[in-house]
Design a protein around this motif. Structure first.
Motif, PDB file in Angstrom:
ATOM      1  N   CYS A 119       0.826  -1.326  -0.054  1.00 31.86           N
ATOM      2  CA  CYS A 119       0.125  -0.178  -0.160  1.00 31.86           C
ATOM      3  C   CYS A 119       1.092   1.225  -0.083  1.00 31.86           C
ATOM      4  CB  CYS A 119      -1.146   0.156   1.297  1.00 31.86           C
ATOM      5  SG  CYS A 119      -2.074  -1.348   1.344  1.00 31.86           S
ATOM      6  N   LYS A 120       2.129   1.249   0.852  1.00 32.09           N
ATOM      7  CA  LYS A 120       2.731   2.462   1.009  1.00 32.09           C
ATOM      8  C   LYS A 120       3.433   2.788  -0.180  1.00 32.09           C
ATOM      9  CE  LYS A 120       7.003   3.922   3.461  1.00 32.09           C
ATOM     10  NZ  LYS A 120       6.272   5.257   3.641  1.00 32.09           N
ATOM     11  N   TYR A 121       4.039   1.770  -0.958  1.00 32.43           N
ATOM     12  CA  TYR A 121       4.732   2.140  -2.209  1.00 32.43           C
ATOM     13  C   TYR A 121       3.894   2.443  -3.417  1.00 32.43           C
ATOM     14  CZ  TYR A 121       8.648   0.489   0.611  1.00 32.43           C
ATOM     15  OH  TYR A 121       9.731   0.504   1.702  1.00 32.43           O
ATOM     16  N   PHE A 159      -6.495  -8.826  10.454  1.00 38.09           N
ATOM     17  CA  PHE A 159      -7.039  -7.510  11.281  1.00 38.09           C
ATOM     18  C   PHE A 159      -6.095  -6.427  10.635  1.00 38.09           C
ATOM     19  CE2 PHE A 159     -10.800  -7.470  14.063  1.00 38.09           C
ATOM     20  CZ  PHE A 159     -11.053  -9.160  13.731  1.00 38.09           C
ATOM     21  N   VAL A 160      -4.765  -6.491  10.533  1.00 41.02           N
ATOM     22  CA  VAL A 160      -3.871  -5.568   9.970  1.00 41.02           C
ATOM     23  C   VAL A 160      -4.454  -5.166   8.566  1.00 41.02           C
ATOM     24  CG1 VAL A 160      -1.623  -4.949   9.267  1.00 41.02           C
ATOM     25  CG2 VAL A 160      -1.891  -6.394  11.495  1.00 41.02           C
ATOM     26  N   ALA A 161      -4.927  -6.241   7.603  1.00 41.98           N
ATOM     27  CA  ALA A 161      -5.198  -5.610   6.315  1.00 41.98           C
ATOM     28  C   ALA A 161      -6.430  -5.050   6.338  1.00 41.98           C
ATOM     29  CB  ALA A 161      -5.625  -7.110   5.589  1.00 41.98           C
ATOM     30  N   SER A 162      -7.484  -5.385   7.369  1.00 44.85           N
ATOM     31  CA  SER A 162      -8.574  -4.672   7.665  1.00 44.85           C
ATOM     32  C   SER A 162      -8.509  -3.273   7.942  1.00 44.85           C
ATOM     33  CB  SER A 162      -9.615  -5.443   8.472  1.00 44.85           C
ATOM     34  OG  SER A 162     -10.087  -6.572   7.934  1.00 44.85           O
ATOM     35  N   GLY A 163      -7.576  -3.209   9.235  1.00 41.82           N
ATOM     36  CA  GLY A 163      -7.185  -1.904   9.689  1.00 41.82           C
ATOM     37  C   GLY A 163      -6.728  -0.887   8.578  1.00 41.82           C
ATOM     38  N   LEU A 164      -5.710  -1.421   7.748  1.00 44.48           N
ATOM     39  CA  LEU A 164      -4.977  -0.666   6.807  1.00 44.48           C
ATOM     40  C   LEU A 164      -5.989  -0.291   5.859  1.00 44.48           C
ATOM     41  CD1 LEU A 164      -2.034  -2.720   5.516  1.00 44.48           C
ATOM     42  CD2 LEU A 164      -1.917  -0.344   6.299  1.00 44.48           C
ATOM     43  N   THR A 165      -6.819  -0.891   5.432  1.00 46.55           N
ATOM     44  CA  THR A 165      -8.149  -0.727   4.569  1.00 46.55           C
ATOM     45  C   THR A 165      -8.885   0.572   5.082  1.00 46.55           C
ATOM     46  OG1 THR A 165      -8.229  -2.566   3.677  1.00 46.55           O
ATOM     47  CG2 THR A 165      -9.886  -1.353   3.266  1.00 46.55           C
ATOM     48  N   LYS A 166      -9.330   0.643   6.331  1.00 48.96           N
ATOM     49  CA  LYS A 166      -9.887   1.685   6.697  1.00 48.96           C
ATOM     50  C   LYS A 166      -9.402   2.761   7.199  1.00 48.96           C
ATOM     51  CE  LYS A 166     -13.934  -1.181   8.807  1.00 48.96           C
ATOM     52  NZ  LYS A 166     -14.857  -0.292   8.017  1.00 48.96           N
ATOM     53  N   LEU A 168      -6.282   3.922   5.675  1.00 42.86           N
ATOM     54  CA  LEU A 168      -5.750   4.285   4.321  1.00 42.86           C
ATOM     55  C   LEU A 168      -6.911   4.925   3.545  1.00 42.86           C
ATOM     56  CD1 LEU A 168      -2.792   2.212   3.496  1.00 42.86           C
ATOM     57  CD2 LEU A 168      -2.837   3.958   4.898  1.00 42.86           C
ATOM     58  N   ALA A 169      -7.921   4.504   3.525  1.00 43.34           N
ATOM     59  CA  ALA A 169      -9.184   4.977   2.864  1.00 43.34           C
ATOM     60  C   ALA A 169      -9.515   6.374   3.335  1.00 43.34           C
ATOM     61  CB  ALA A 169     -10.232   3.967   3.024  1.00 43.34           C
ATOM     62  N   VAL A 170      -9.690   6.652   4.586  1.00 41.53           N
ATOM     63  CA  VAL A 170      -9.997   8.038   4.977  1.00 41.53           C
ATOM     64  C   VAL A 170      -8.745   8.864   4.610  1.00 41.53           C
ATOM     65  CG1 VAL A 170     -10.221   9.232   7.117  1.00 41.53           C
ATOM     66  CG2 VAL A 170     -11.462   6.963   6.693  1.00 41.53           C
ATOM     67  N   ILE A 177      -7.408   8.395  -4.260  1.00 41.73           N
ATOM     68  CA  ILE A 177      -7.260   7.032  -3.967  1.00 41.73           C
ATOM     69  C   ILE A 177      -8.361   6.127  -3.068  1.00 41.73           C
ATOM     70  CG2 ILE A 177      -5.247   5.280  -3.202  1.00 41.73           C
ATOM     71  CD1 ILE A 177      -3.083   7.363  -3.777  1.00 41.73           C
ATOM     72  N   ARG A 178      -8.558   5.145  -3.891  1.00 37.19           N
ATOM     73  CA  ARG A 178      -9.644   4.342  -3.134  1.00 37.19           C
ATOM     74  C   ARG A 178      -9.365   3.030  -2.409  1.00 37.19           C
ATOM     75  NH1 ARG A 178     -12.941   1.841  -5.496  1.00 37.19           N
ATOM     76  NH2 ARG A 178     -12.028   1.761  -7.623  1.00 37.19           N
ATOM     77  N   VAL A 179      -9.373   2.862  -1.289  1.00 35.62           N
ATOM     78  CA  VAL A 179      -8.719   1.769  -0.622  1.00 35.62           C
ATOM     79  C   VAL A 179      -9.809   0.747  -0.065  1.00 35.62           C
ATOM     80  CG1 VAL A 179      -7.162   0.688   1.357  1.00 35.62           C
ATOM     81  CG2 VAL A 179      -6.741   3.046   0.143  1.00 35.62           C
TER      82      VAL A 179
END
Ligand SMILES: NC(=O)c1ccc[n+]([C@@H]2O[C@H](COP(=O)([O-])OP(=O)(O)OC[C@H]3O[C@@H](n4cnc5c(N)ncnc54)[C@H](O)[C@@H]3O)[C@@H](O)[C@H]2O)c1
Length: 252
Positions: A119-121, A159-166, A168-170, A177-179
């Motif tokens: 996600c970062k890169y 849960f990290v993948a779910s957390g990153l999604t929320k 980074l989306a905001v 950029i949609r996440v």
């Protein structure tokens, strides 16, 4: 996918491979990345037989340099990056007593840190290009939303993948950029089919199959089609969503 430049990690088998096939066959320009070089070679050959070319990159998503090289390869090959699918993962089956600190670190390195780095890169590339913007899709799991037995390290990593999604989306919504994420139930991938030969595996498989209200496991392509939708312009007002692809598992 209208010639969009799409990166898929964990592309040599299972959900990642199915995602490459769906995206490539719908007109995307795909960069397929995995730690399994021979598996990528097979995938490239399979698509070449259909007259479709893809770019492949071998590397470990947990390694920042290798992960960045995956994003760079897509930009180099196709001039930009529109979509990144953070899919690479390992799926150990173990309860907390069976999970060593080293097991925890390995799952977190691949499924957690690997997804973070992709996600970062990808965001770095998507913001730097001439027409900024893009879509990220993280592959979480029903175990990244709710509890499952014998997933003491894997579940928290999802849960990290779910957390990153929320988060980074905001963080990126106003910058184009949609996440989003998918939360697959149990899917008939190479990894899941191998569970039948592991201690406790057959019992686990019988239990999870029965737990899916549709009464069966999912197919990799059924997840891939939802990933492709979230990555596409058809999902233009969808961000921060964790979409179950689980035959009703989470609805129980
Ligand atoms: N199969 C399921 O039931 C299921 C359910 C929910 C979520 N998921 C998630 O879907 C994703 C794909 O799982 P799958 O079932 O298709 O597994 P799989 O083992 O069939 O495919 C995973 C791919 O990731 C690659 N990979 C593993 N470690 C890597 C690393 N360090 N760097 C780069 N590539 C690496 C593997 O070589 C493999 O090609 C995972 O994130 C998994 O957590 C799977």
């Amino acid at each position: 996918m209208n010639e969009k430049s799409c990166l898929v990690t964990g592309a040599a088998s299972g959900i990642g491979k199915a995602t490459v096939l769906v995206l490539a066959r719908s007109g995307a320009r795909v960069t397929a990345a995995d730690i399994n070089g021979p598996g990528l070679g097979k995938l490239r050959t399979e698509l070449a037989a259909e007259g479709i070319g893809i770019t492949v990159v071998t590397g470990d998503v947990a390694d920042p340099r290798a992960n960045r090289a995956m994003v760079d390869a897509a930009v180099e090959a196709y001039g930009r990056l529109d979509v990144a699918v953070a899919n690479a993962g390992v799926l150990p089956l173990s309860d907390v007593n069976e999970t060593s600190p080293e097991d925890w670190d390995h799952v977190m390195a691949v499924d957690g840190r690997g997804a973070f780095l992709t996600c970062k890169y990808a965001i770095e590339a998507m913001t730097a290009q001439e027409r900024p913007g893009g879509a990220l899709v993280c592959v979480s799991s029903v175990s990244g939303v709710a509890r499952q037995a014998r997933q003491a390290a894997y579940g928290p990593a999802k849960f990290v993948a779910s957390g990153l999604t929320k988060h980074l989306a905001v963080e990126w919504a106003a910058r184009g950029i949609r996440v989003n994420a998918v939360a697959p139930g149990t899917i008939r991938t190479e990894r899941v089919l191998a569970l039948k030969d592991e201690p406790g595996g057959p019992a686990y498989l019988a239990e999870v199959s029965a737990a899916h209200p549709m009464g069966r496991l999912g197919e990799p392509e059924e997840v891939a089609r939802v990933i492709a939708f979230l990555a596409s312009d058809a999902a233009s007002f969808v961000t921060g969503a964790i979409v179950p692809v689980d035959g009703g598992y989470l609805a129980r």
